[in-house]
Design a protein around this motif. Structure first.
Motif, PDB file in Angstrom:
ATOM      1  N   GLN A   1       0.845  -1.185   0.000  1.00 39.66           N
ATOM      2  CA  GLN A   1       0.000   0.000   0.000  1.00 39.66           C
ATOM      3  C   GLN A   1       0.880   1.234   0.000  1.00 39.66           C
ATOM      4  O   GLN A   1       1.839   1.329   0.745  1.00 39.66           O
ATOM      5  N   SER A   2       0.570   2.179  -0.831  1.00 37.87           N
ATOM      6  CA  SER A   2       1.333   3.420  -0.964  1.00 37.87           C
ATOM      7  C   SER A   2       1.080   4.337   0.227  1.00 37.87           C
ATOM      8  O   SER A   2       0.041   4.274   0.874  1.00 37.87           O
ATOM      9  N   LEU A   3       2.048   5.234   0.504  1.00 43.73           N
ATOM     10  CA  LEU A   3       1.875   6.225   1.556  1.00 43.73           C
ATOM     11  C   LEU A   3       0.934   7.337   1.129  1.00 43.73           C
ATOM     12  O   LEU A   3       0.369   8.022   1.964  1.00 43.73           O
ATOM     13  N   VAL A   4       0.773   7.540  -0.177  1.00 40.57           N
ATOM     14  CA  VAL A   4      -0.143   8.550  -0.692  1.00 40.57           C
ATOM     15  C   VAL A   4      -1.515   7.895  -0.838  1.00 40.57           C
ATOM     16  O   VAL A   4      -1.660   6.925  -1.584  1.00 40.57           O
ATOM     17  N   PRO A   5      -2.530   8.407  -0.134  1.00 42.01           N
ATOM     18  CA  PRO A   5      -3.854   7.792  -0.233  1.00 42.01           C
ATOM     19  C   PRO A   5      -4.390   7.815  -1.670  1.00 42.01           C
ATOM     20  O   PRO A   5      -4.154   8.764  -2.415  1.00 42.01           O
ATOM     21  N   HIS A   6      -5.099   6.759  -2.038  1.00 41.48           N
ATOM     22  CA  HIS A   6      -5.747   6.646  -3.341  1.00 41.48           C
ATOM     23  C   HIS A   6      -7.255   6.638  -3.100  1.00 41.48           C
ATOM     24  O   HIS A   6      -7.737   5.967  -2.186  1.00 41.48           O
ATOM     25  N   TYR A   7      -7.971   7.372  -3.939  1.00 44.49           N
ATOM     26  CA  TYR A   7      -9.422   7.451  -3.803  1.00 44.49           C
ATOM     27  C   TYR A   7     -10.089   7.031  -5.106  1.00 44.49           C
ATOM     28  O   TYR A   7      -9.560   7.257  -6.195  1.00 44.49           O
ATOM     29  N   VAL A   8     -11.261   6.412  -4.969  1.00 41.10           N
ATOM     30  CA  VAL A   8     -12.058   5.967  -6.105  1.00 41.10           C
ATOM     31  C   VAL A   8     -13.483   6.494  -5.959  1.00 41.10           C
ATOM     32  O   VAL A   8     -13.931   6.798  -4.858  1.00 41.10           O
ATOM     33  N   ASN A   9     -14.155   6.609  -7.091  1.00 41.13           N
ATOM     34  CA  ASN A   9     -15.535   7.083  -7.094  1.00 41.13           C
ATOM     35  C   ASN A   9     -16.417   6.037  -7.758  1.00 41.13           C
ATOM     36  O   ASN A   9     -17.076   6.297  -8.755  1.00 41.13           O
ATOM     37  N   ASP A  10     -16.421   4.827  -7.207  1.00 44.95           N
ATOM     38  CA  ASP A  10     -17.217   3.731  -7.760  1.00 44.95           C
ATOM     39  C   ASP A  10     -18.719   4.015  -7.721  1.00 44.95           C
ATOM     40  O   ASP A  10     -19.457   3.498  -8.548  1.00 44.95           O
TER      41      ASP A  10
ATOM     42  N   MET B   1      -8.091   7.598  -8.760  1.00 46.64           N
ATOM     43  CA  MET B   1      -8.067   6.455  -9.681  1.00 46.64           C
ATOM     44  C   MET B   1      -9.328   6.406 -10.546  1.00 46.64           C
ATOM     45  O   MET B   1      -9.428   5.578 -11.436  1.00 46.64           O
ATOM     46  N   GLY B   2     -10.292   7.251 -10.245  1.00 46.13           N
ATOM     47  CA  GLY B   2     -11.568   7.232 -10.963  1.00 46.13           C
ATOM     48  C   GLY B   2     -12.481   6.153 -10.430  1.00 46.13           C
ATOM     49  O   GLY B   2     -13.452   6.427  -9.760  1.00 46.13           O
ATOM     50  N   ALA B   3     -12.150   4.899 -10.706  1.00 46.59           N
ATOM     51  CA  ALA B   3     -12.911   3.746 -10.237  1.00 46.59           C
ATOM     52  C   ALA B   3     -11.923   2.651  -9.859  1.00 46.59           C
ATOM     53  O   ALA B   3     -10.736   2.741 -10.164  1.00 46.59           O
ATOM     54  N   SER B   4     -12.417   1.641  -9.204  1.00 43.76           N
ATOM     55  CA  SER B   4     -11.562   0.513  -8.833  1.00 43.76           C
ATOM     56  C   SER B   4     -11.145  -0.242 -10.091  1.00 43.76           C
ATOM     57  O   SER B   4     -11.891  -0.289 -11.073  1.00 43.76           O
TER      58      SER B   4
END
Length: 87
Positions: A3-12, A28-31
């Motif tokens: 897991q990266s230290l920079v948070p990743h966000y998705v809008n599923d 990331m847009g979506a998963s």
């Protein structure tokens, strides 16, 4: 995959706005496998930013931790594929 230290966000769920507890992150847009190129976004001195790929508006909320979002479920956590050997 670590897991990266920079948070990743998705809008599923396809909302227009997501509140998050960080000002630097990746959208990331979506998963996967429906994700768009993972774009690094930095709000700087502002409290919101729009992803240039998916047009999701991200709004900084000091009350949220990096592992939280509003609505819930927009923080992406990488998982090993089924049947993958443990690290």
């Amino acid at each position: 995959m670590a897991q990266s230290l920079v948070p990743h966000y998705v809008n599923d769920i396809g909302v227009n706005r997501i509140k998050i507890g960080v000002k630097e992150f990746q959208c990331m847009g979506a998963s996967p496998p429906q994700d768009h190129p993972h774009v690094y976004l930095d709000m700087g001195s502002e409290n919101e930013v729009i992803c240039p790929y998916c047009s999701t508006l991200y709004v900084y909320d000091v009350a949220l931790a990096p592992t939280e979002s509003e609505p819930d479920g927009c923080v992406y956590v990488a998982t090993a594929p089924a049947g993958a050997p443990a690290a």
